[in-house]
Design an enzyme around this catalytic site. Sequence first.
Site, mmCIF file in Angstrom:
data_model
loop_
_atom_site.group_PDB
_atom_site.id
_atom_site.type_symbol
_atom_site.label_atom_id
_atom_site.label_comp_id
_atom_site.label_asym_id
_atom_site.label_seq_id
_atom_site.Cartn_x
_atom_site.Cartn_y
_atom_site.Cartn_z
ATOM 1 N N ASP A 1 0.834 -1.204 0.000
ATOM 2 C CA ASP A 1 0.000 0.000 0.000
ATOM 3 C C ASP A 1 0.865 1.250 0.000
ATOM 4 O O ASP A 1 1.828 1.363 0.761
ATOM 5 C CB ASP A 1 -0.900 0.016 1.244
ATOM 6 C CG ASP A 1 -1.768 1.255 1.290
ATOM 7 O OD1 ASP A 1 -2.810 1.271 0.602
ATOM 8 O OD2 ASP A 1 -1.416 2.213 2.008
ATOM 9 N N TYR B 1 2.611 10.388 -0.569
ATOM 10 C CA TYR B 1 3.675 9.980 0.341
ATOM 11 C C TYR B 1 5.030 10.424 -0.214
ATOM 12 O O TYR B 1 5.411 10.045 -1.321
ATOM 13 C CB TYR B 1 3.679 8.467 0.540
ATOM 14 C CG TYR B 1 2.445 7.905 1.217
ATOM 15 C CD1 TYR B 1 1.509 8.728 1.838
ATOM 16 C CD2 TYR B 1 2.213 6.535 1.242
ATOM 17 C CE1 TYR B 1 0.383 8.204 2.456
ATOM 18 C CE2 TYR B 1 1.099 5.998 1.864
ATOM 19 C CZ TYR B 1 0.183 6.833 2.467
ATOM 20 O OH TYR B 1 -0.933 6.311 3.065
ATOM 21 N N SER C 1 -1.856 2.186 11.020
ATOM 22 C CA SER C 1 -1.391 2.463 12.380
ATOM 23 C C SER C 1 -1.926 1.458 13.406
ATOM 24 O O SER C 1 -2.396 1.833 14.479
ATOM 25 C CB SER C 1 -1.776 3.885 12.810
ATOM 26 O OG SER C 1 -1.014 4.308 13.920
#
Length: 334
Positions: A49, A54, A206
């Site tokens: 992913d 990013y 997370s």
Amino acid sequence: MEFRYLGNSGLKVSELTFGNWLTHGSQVENDTATACVRKSLDVGISTFDTADVYANTQAEVVLGEALAGERRESVEIFTKVYGPTGPKGHNDTGLSRKHITESINGSLKRLQTDYVDLYQAHRYDVETPLEETMETFADLVRQGKVLYIGVSEWNAEQLREAHALARELKIQLVSNQPEYSLLWRVIEEEVVPASKELGISQIVWSPVAQGVLTGKYQKGAALPEGSRATDQKGGASMIERWMRDDVLDAVAQLKPVADELGLTQAQLSLAWVLSNENVASAIIGASRPEQVESNAKASGVKLEADVLAKIESIFEGLAETDPRKTQMPAGREA
């Protein structure tokens, strides 16, 4: 490594997904990033992913190079669209037809692939009609550039509206990518029930709360050198909310539970996330290949009811559960 179906689709993904949000193209050198990707493949992780935002597109470049030469049919590549890249002009953000079309073309080039398995709306766009967004996604599916559609951090109402349009357009909306961990459980009350009803899975980010649940941070102790809490490029600000004494006390109580099961605290935290049947995969990041190898051992771990109850009691009153906390932009940045 075990695998799960993504939503009501026939697509299988590895229970752990390797993600490169805060690492590739920014925090770690490219050779180390590539080593983490190769280690992921070695331990059976097939799902990767990333997102165009990013490291301002560089994370996609690094992932594309790391997977170059790998049999394309053997991996699942996910990326996202919404946030601004490049000069951040007036059409360089959001979920308009223009931005989505230009973004997928850029992502495919950087990832060195003809298609992505899952293309995700990184956030909900309050300024673009949902019909425009979903029709554009449908066009990409029919063009063969995208196989499945997903979203990230959408609430239950938004998922229902998008799913209904996807059905009309005869495309598959199969996933949502929310934050989810022992400390952040805002999806449980509304998003998960709606998703189960609609045939949508969660691919969660997370899952170890930016590393806090690993036990590396201890009350009153100096921060470990090179840890996320010391990273001034973004990591420290993300983890700050969990660096409280009450949270660190609870995390310390996880250690004997993990020890009794022969697990690390990270493995236990990942196994807890995967115990939610609506979670298809948990995203792990890494700055060292050894972290990937260790975390991969969480796949297939089954936690008994008494263990789950003990974990619940440890974190009682500490986890955020308010469904209104689902991330939602007030408007576009550009």
